[in-house]
Design a protein around this motif. Structure first.
Motif, PDB file in Angstrom:
ATOM      1  N   THR A 147      23.731 -21.516  21.675  1.00  0.00           N
ATOM      2  CA  THR A 147      24.777 -21.067  22.595  1.00  0.00           C
ATOM      3  C   THR A 147      24.530 -19.595  22.936  1.00  0.00           C
ATOM      4  O   THR A 147      23.755 -18.902  22.268  1.00  0.00           O
ATOM      5  CB  THR A 147      26.171 -21.207  21.976  1.00  0.00           C
ATOM      6  N   ASN A 148      25.181 -19.115  23.976  1.00  0.00           N
ATOM      7  CA  ASN A 148      25.051 -17.694  24.314  1.00  0.00           C
ATOM      8  C   ASN A 148      25.465 -16.806  23.145  1.00  0.00           C
ATOM      9  O   ASN A 148      24.857 -15.764  22.880  1.00  0.00           O
ATOM     10  CB  ASN A 148      25.892 -17.362  25.543  1.00  0.00           C
ATOM     11  N   PHE A 149      26.525 -17.211  22.461  1.00  0.00           N
ATOM     12  CA  PHE A 149      26.999 -16.488  21.279  1.00  0.00           C
ATOM     13  C   PHE A 149      25.910 -16.443  20.207  1.00  0.00           C
ATOM     14  O   PHE A 149      25.620 -15.375  19.623  1.00  0.00           O
ATOM     15  CB  PHE A 149      28.262 -17.177  20.765  1.00  0.00           C
ATOM     16  N   GLU A 150      25.277 -17.576  19.936  1.00  0.00           N
ATOM     17  CA  GLU A 150      24.226 -17.636  18.920  1.00  0.00           C
ATOM     18  C   GLU A 150      22.976 -16.876  19.363  1.00  0.00           C
ATOM     19  O   GLU A 150      22.327 -16.198  18.560  1.00  0.00           O
ATOM     20  CB  GLU A 150      23.885 -19.094  18.625  1.00  0.00           C
ATOM     21  N   TYR A 151      22.646 -16.987  20.632  1.00  0.00           N
ATOM     22  CA  TYR A 151      21.481 -16.291  21.170  1.00  0.00           C
ATOM     23  C   TYR A 151      21.659 -14.779  21.051  1.00  0.00           C
ATOM     24  O   TYR A 151      20.736 -14.062  20.623  1.00  0.00           O
ATOM     25  CB  TYR A 151      21.289 -16.704  22.626  1.00  0.00           C
ATOM     26  N   GLN A 152      22.823 -14.286  21.430  1.00  0.00           N
ATOM     27  CA  GLN A 152      23.102 -12.849  21.346  1.00  0.00           C
ATOM     28  C   GLN A 152      22.950 -12.356  19.910  1.00  0.00           C
ATOM     29  O   GLN A 152      22.289 -11.340  19.654  1.00  0.00           O
ATOM     30  CB  GLN A 152      24.521 -12.562  21.850  1.00  0.00           C
ATOM     31  N   ASN A 153      23.530 -13.055  18.971  1.00  0.00           N
ATOM     32  CA  ASN A 153      23.459 -12.642  17.567  1.00  0.00           C
ATOM     33  C   ASN A 153      22.046 -12.752  17.009  1.00  0.00           C
ATOM     34  O   ASN A 153      21.611 -11.919  16.204  1.00  0.00           O
ATOM     35  CB  ASN A 153      24.420 -13.474  16.719  1.00  0.00           C
ATOM     36  N   THR A 154      21.328 -13.789  17.423  1.00  0.00           N
ATOM     37  CA  THR A 154      19.957 -13.980  16.942  1.00  0.00           C
ATOM     38  C   THR A 154      19.054 -12.860  17.426  1.00  0.00           C
ATOM     39  O   THR A 154      18.231 -12.322  16.663  1.00  0.00           O
ATOM     40  CB  THR A 154      19.417 -15.338  17.404  1.00  0.00           C
ATOM     41  N   MET A 155      19.175 -12.485  18.699  1.00  0.00           N
ATOM     42  CA  MET A 155      18.381 -11.383  19.229  1.00  0.00           C
ATOM     43  C   MET A 155      18.713 -10.078  18.488  1.00  0.00           C
ATOM     44  O   MET A 155      17.820  -9.278  18.173  1.00  0.00           O
ATOM     45  CB  MET A 155      18.641 -11.230  20.723  1.00  0.00           C
ATOM     46  N   ARG A 156      19.976  -9.870  18.189  1.00  0.00           N
ATOM     47  CA  ARG A 156      20.380  -8.671  17.438  1.00  0.00           C
ATOM     48  C   ARG A 156      19.701  -8.620  16.081  1.00  0.00           C
ATOM     49  O   ARG A 156      19.129  -7.596  15.682  1.00  0.00           O
ATOM     50  CB  ARG A 156      21.899  -8.677  17.272  1.00  0.00           C
ATOM     51  N   ASP A 157      19.756  -9.720  15.336  1.00  0.00           N
ATOM     52  CA  ASP A 157      19.216  -9.721  13.983  1.00  0.00           C
ATOM     53  C   ASP A 157      17.691  -9.764  13.975  1.00  0.00           C
ATOM     54  O   ASP A 157      17.063  -9.272  13.032  1.00  0.00           O
ATOM     55  CB  ASP A 157      19.791 -10.901  13.202  1.00  0.00           C
ATOM     56  N   LEU A 158      17.103 -10.335  15.000  1.00  0.00           N
ATOM     57  CA  LEU A 158      15.646 -10.367  15.096  1.00  0.00           C
ATOM     58  C   LEU A 158      15.092  -8.988  15.415  1.00  0.00           C
ATOM     59  O   LEU A 158      14.080  -8.559  14.834  1.00  0.00           O
ATOM     60  CB  LEU A 158      15.223 -11.368  16.174  1.00  0.00           C
ATOM     61  N   LEU A 159      15.746  -8.263  16.333  1.00  0.00           N
ATOM     62  CA  LEU A 159      15.239  -6.972  16.794  1.00  0.00           C
ATOM     63  C   LEU A 159      15.712  -5.804  15.931  1.00  0.00           C
ATOM     64  O   LEU A 159      15.058  -4.767  15.867  1.00  0.00           O
ATOM     65  CB  LEU A 159      15.667  -6.731  18.243  1.00  0.00           C
ATOM     66  N   GLY A 160      16.879  -5.942  15.314  1.00  0.00           N
ATOM     67  CA  GLY A 160      17.409  -4.854  14.495  1.00  0.00           C
ATOM     68  C   GLY A 160      18.332  -3.919  15.229  1.00  0.00           C
ATOM     69  O   GLY A 160      18.711  -2.871  14.702  1.00  0.00           O
ATOM     70  N   PHE A 161      18.712  -4.245  16.457  1.00  0.00           N
ATOM     71  CA  PHE A 161      19.701  -3.469  17.206  1.00  0.00           C
ATOM     72  C   PHE A 161      20.329  -4.393  18.233  1.00  0.00           C
ATOM     73  O   PHE A 161      19.828  -5.490  18.498  1.00  0.00           O
ATOM     74  CB  PHE A 161      19.067  -2.244  17.887  1.00  0.00           C
ATOM     75  N   GLU A 162      21.440  -3.944  18.815  1.00  0.00           N
ATOM     76  CA  GLU A 162      22.226  -4.816  19.691  1.00  0.00           C
ATOM     77  C   GLU A 162      22.100  -4.384  21.144  1.00  0.00           C
ATOM     78  O   GLU A 162      22.403  -3.245  21.502  1.00  0.00           O
ATOM     79  CB  GLU A 162      23.704  -4.791  19.284  1.00  0.00           C
ATOM     80  N   LEU A 163      21.634  -5.300  21.990  1.00  0.00           N
ATOM     81  CA  LEU A 163      21.694  -5.167  23.433  1.00  0.00           C
ATOM     82  C   LEU A 163      22.561  -6.307  23.961  1.00  0.00           C
ATOM     83  O   LEU A 163      22.602  -7.393  23.362  1.00  0.00           O
ATOM     84  CB  LEU A 163      20.301  -5.246  24.064  1.00  0.00           C
ATOM     85  N   ASP A 164      23.219  -6.076  25.065  1.00  0.00           N
ATOM     86  CA  ASP A 164      24.074  -7.108  25.651  1.00  0.00           C
ATOM     87  C   ASP A 164      23.222  -8.003  26.550  1.00  0.00           C
ATOM     88  O   ASP A 164      22.831  -7.610  27.636  1.00  0.00           O
ATOM     89  CB  ASP A 164      25.206  -6.473  26.462  1.00  0.00           C
ATOM     90  N   PHE A 165      22.914  -9.198  26.060  1.00  0.00           N
ATOM     91  CA  PHE A 165      22.096 -10.140  26.815  1.00  0.00           C
ATOM     92  C   PHE A 165      22.929 -11.188  27.546  1.00  0.00           C
ATOM     93  O   PHE A 165      22.474 -11.788  28.516  1.00  0.00           O
ATOM     94  CB  PHE A 165      21.111 -10.851  25.887  1.00  0.00           C
ATOM     95  N   VAL A 166      24.128 -11.440  27.067  1.00  0.00           N
ATOM     96  CA  VAL A 166      24.926 -12.555  27.581  1.00  0.00           C
ATOM     97  C   VAL A 166      25.304 -12.340  29.044  1.00  0.00           C
ATOM     98  O   VAL A 166      25.404 -13.298  29.810  1.00  0.00           O
ATOM     99  CB  VAL A 166      26.185 -12.754  26.708  1.00  0.00           C
ATOM    100  N   LYS A 167      25.476 -11.085  29.459  1.00  0.00           N
ATOM    101  CA  LYS A 167      25.857 -10.819  30.839  1.00  0.00           C
ATOM    102  C   LYS A 167      24.830 -11.357  31.833  1.00  0.00           C
ATOM    103  O   LYS A 167      25.153 -11.620  32.993  1.00  0.00           O
ATOM    104  CB  LYS A 167      26.039  -9.320  31.061  1.00  0.00           C
TER     105      LYS A 167
END
Length: 842
Positions: free
Chosen positions: A126-146
């Motif tokens: 889901t978009n929610f899972e994708y956003q969190n996965t990218m955060r934990d994979l990369l080590g920082f948070e970008l807003d991808f869902v938009k």
């Protein structure tokens, strides 16, 4: 919802079903005649109510009967919903015998493995899972869902199932855009960049505009300070430091200061975009200024496009806005004229001496997130292709949530070789290569074991982390899977408890709660400003007069946090599921407490607040998010609220009305004009034959909510139809006490919330409804919560094959006082959750 109150072993089920012979013999001699007596008249060849034709049943799943139909029949028999109360009823022993026969046949079908409708397993994140996965994979948070199409939504359902999580060509393009953007930020160029710094100070001695004080919001442009940025990097982490304190009149000791970053916020025109930087709750006094630091990613904040002027286009800009968010629920109540600011002297103000901006932050270069991908190794200089293979192997293993296959690594190494001529550096080539990893099905879809790709251990690790974190497994969980330890119930239990203790479990609580209870509906309800002038904060002057104030949290936001925080607190404490119905605490801050009439709560921070019976609160049914979301903005809506209770709490499926069914006022005809309340209107609506059956089972549940207004406040009396209710007028009322006296005069029609529950007692209002649910329907409530958690955790709808697992979980939960935390642990240890994992209980 089926009740698994009678949990029988196989042998005992067979004995009890002895009153009705097993299989088709029992169907022909006992079950079919039972249906002909009590069911076929309404569900047969002449009249087909619902979706099941009883006369077409053959009595065996292997002969073509749909097991889901049999489970539905069992559920309505157990709940005594069918036959309807006003129809001929079977004896208790006959009903029980038929229930045992159906239960036995369903269990037998599961043992034979006669699954007719295979459950699809392939589903994307889901978009929610994708956003969190990218955060934990990369080590920082970008807003991808938009940048992604919105995920589908269905009230009271979860969208993480294969039915919803499909993948189309347009999404692949968006995922590739996101992947390239992510790697452009994650992998930096070797050369250390220039650091941009900017600061601004305010005069502590100056009063009014240009001074250091930020008063409470009073109108457009008031209640904030700004600093416009002239320059900033394209990517990277920023740091904002402020020096601030509070100025507290007597009786106050805290003021919230929020920073946001984006475009200029124009309260007068309602334009502007921003993303929050952070909030600090100031308790230090103005003679004790202290420094506070915030960090974030510059990529997440919108940019103000430069305006076209006579001298040409102005440069783009970004603005840091500091806001005083003080709110005690009275922001509309103290204004004596359009620009009156006298109240700001009576409530806390922010003292802001300075703001400093710095980006990118270079604590170490290259940043840690870069080094995590392009790690130091002598191979980089001595054997670059071997180094590239190592980088890809590590990244793919983390991205795919299981060990990378040699063939996968080789495929991406070949891709790197193909890309090499078009890029100047290893960093550029790796950005593009790893972008392809992030659009691979193995990354975008959930991990499924089989065909030699990975083991059930890694499938379970992913299922566990996406259930409780909405994100990828961490190194600890992946190591346990690699070592084969998740087959050990003790280690699996320890992992579940560890994940629940982690901050990331808050994401699970919010996503699960929001979809389970359909909280998003609240945001779309238009509140009647004439009836509830104090509920929202409105612009009081200028062209936007009467429109809702933007750019600050609203009471709706706090109500959403109330429900999510309440459920999270129940799980954290391992409180009983009974507290979902009624509780001795509420999750509140000061504006919410003011709205509900709870005394002694100060500040914006949400927390558990003890409540008394006089507050008429406790549990989910009396929370504003539920009551507003199931109203029409002007009045309570008993049908909406009844549907919510039956769907979200009792687990029933309430079918939408057929298109040809008339509206309430249409069905009541001219008599609707004489109806004094919605209860009267519903009574007349039920007199229409096409409306009677459904509403007889539905309406009583909603009538019990009638003491709660469209905005979630307790209302023993209502205003007459057509009455207008004004807001606070200090000239007429003098103060808030005078305003309350005015409301008492306007609201003079008593509310009638008496009703008789289908197949249950007569009750009067919410407190008696809660008592009934806890005393008589608690197993149903617990079973529904278990089913909801299982559906969310497994990413699929439950089937009749899960019946025995659910029954076992309900039994376990009852012995543990329905504790919600233990309920989650038990689900994660169940056969359904650990499917494909051999001998996990041994």
């Amino acid at each position: 919802m089926g009740r698994f109150l009678l949990l029988w072993s196989y042998g005992l089920s067979a004995n009890l079903a002895g009153e009705v012979a097993p299989g088709t013999d029992g169907f022909a001699t006992k079950v079919k005649p039972f249906f002909e007596t009590y069911c076929v008249a309404c569900h047969g060849p002449e009249k087909k109510k619902g979706q099941i034709a009883f006369h077409e049943l053959k009595g065996a799943i292997e002969l073509g009967d749909d097991p889901e139909d049999w489970e539905t029949i069992l559920e309505v028999l157990e709940s005594e919903e069918m036959p309807p109360e006003d129809e001929r009823q079977p004896s208790g022993s006959d009903r029980e015998a038929i229930q045992h026969w159906i239960d036995h046949e369903l269990r037998n079908a599961v043992r034979k493995g006669s699954e007719i409708k295979p459950v699809p397993l392939v589903r994307r994140l889901t978009n929610f899972e994708y956003q969190n996965t990218m955060r934990d994979l990369l080590g920082f948070e970008l807003d991808f869902v938009k940048n992604l199409p919105e995920d589908p939504k269905k009230p009271y359902h979860f969208n993480n199932t294969a039915e919803f999580m499909l993948l189309g060509p347009e999404q692949i393009d968006r995922y590739l855009e996101n992947a390239r953007r992510a790697l452009a930020s994650a992998i930096v160029d070797p050369r250390e960049p220039k650091v941009i710094r900017q600061s601004q100070r305010w005069d502590l001695k100056r009063e009014g505009k240009g001074g250091a004080e930020i008063p409470v919001y009073q109108g457009p442009g008031v209640g904030r300070q700004t600093m416009r940025l002239r320059d900033w990097p394209v990517t990277g982490e920023y740091r904002i430091r402020i020096k601030a304190a509070g100025r507290f009149p007597e009786g106050f000791d805290e003021v919230p200061l929020r920073l946001v970053l984006g475009t200029d916020l124009r309260h007068d025109s309602g334009t502007g975009e921003y993303e929050p930087v952070g909030t600090v709750f100031l308790r230090n006094h103005h003679d004790d200024l202290q420094e506070f630091e915030f960090r974030g990613r510059i990529e997440n904040h919108p940019i103000q496009v430069g305006q076209i002027t006579k001298k040409g286009p102005a440069p783009p800009s970004m603005t840091i806005t500091a806001q005083n968010l003080f709110d005690n629920g009275e922001l509309n109540d103290h204004r004596r004229s359009a620009f009156d600011s006298s109240w700001s002297e009576l409530v806390p103000r922010v003292v802001l001496e300075s703001i400093e901006f710095e980006a990118p932050v270079i604590d170490v270069w290259p940043p840690v997130h870069h080094q995590r991908i392009l790690f130091d190794s002598p191979l980089r200089a001595n054997d670059q292709r071997a180094y590239v293979a190592q980088v890809i192997e590590r990244f793919v293993t983390r991205a795919f949530r299981r060990p990378a296959l040699d063939s996968e690594v080789e495929r991406f190494v070949r891709l790197y070789d193909l890309l090499a001529p078009g890029f100047d550096s290893l960093e550029e080539r790796m950005r593009e290569t790893l972008s392809m990893v992030l659009i691979a099905p193995q990354f975008l879809y959930h991990t499924v074991s089989g065909e030699g790709v990975t083991s059930p251990q890694f499938e379970l690790a992913s299922r566990l982390s996406y259930f409780l974190w909405g994100s990828m497994p961490d190194e600890n969980l992946l190591k346990a899977a690699s070592d084969g330890q998740l087959s050990d119930p003790q280690i699996l239990t320890e992992q579940v408890r560890r994940l629940l203790e982690d901050e990331r479990s808050r994401d699970f609580v919010e996503n699960f709660t929001s979809q389970w209870l359909s909280l998003e509906k609240m945001k779309s309800v238009q509140i009647n400003q004439n009836l509830f002038p104090r509920f929202l904060y409105y612009v009081h002057v200028g062209e936007r007069r009467g429109q809702e104030i933007l750019f600050r949290p609203t009471i709706r936001d706090y109500m959403y946090q109330e429900t999510v925080g309440f459920v999270g607190e129940l799980i954290r404490r391992n409180e009983s599921a009974r507290h979902l119905i009624d509780s001795d605490f509420a999750w509140l801050n000061e504006p919410l407490a003011s709205h509900y009439g709870v005394e002694g709560v100060r500040g914006l921070q949400m927390r558990a607040v003890p409540i008394a019976r006089k507050h008429r609160l406790g549990g989910l049914p009396t929370q504003g998010s539920i009551l507003i979301g199931n109203s029409n903005g002007s009045a309570p809506h008993p049908i909406y609220r009844a549907v919510w209770l039956r769907e979200a709490i009792l687990g029933d499926t309430v079918k939408p009305p057929p298109a040809e069914v008339p509206a309430l006022s249409d069905s009541a005809g001219e008599s609707s004009q004489d109806a004094l309340s919605i209860k009267d209107l519903l009574i007349r609506h039920r007199e229409v034959e096409s409306c009677h059956d459904c509403h007889a089972r539905l309406d009583p549940w909603g009538i019990a909510f009638e003491h709660y207004s469209a905005v979630g406040g307790f209302q023993p009396r209502i205003a007459k139809e057509g009455a207008r209710v004004r807001g606070v007028n200090l000239k007429e009322d003098g103060d808030l006490k005078g305003y309350r006296a005015y409301l008492d005069r306007v609201f003079n029609h008593p509310v009638d919330a008496t009703t008789r529950i289908p197949n249950g007692p007569e009750i009067n209002g919410m407190s008696e409804l809660k008592e009934y649910l806890i005393e008589s329907r608690m197993d149903d409530v617990a079973e529904n919560v278990i089913r909801r958690l299982m559906t969310y955790g497994l990413g699929r709808e439950l089937t009749y094959r899960d019946r025995e697992v659910v029954a076992d979980l309900v039994t376990q939960s009852k012995t543990k006082n329905y504790g919600l935390r233990e309920m989650i642990v038990s689900i994660c240890l169940s056969d359904s959750f650990c499917e494909n994992l051999p001998s996990h209980r041994e």
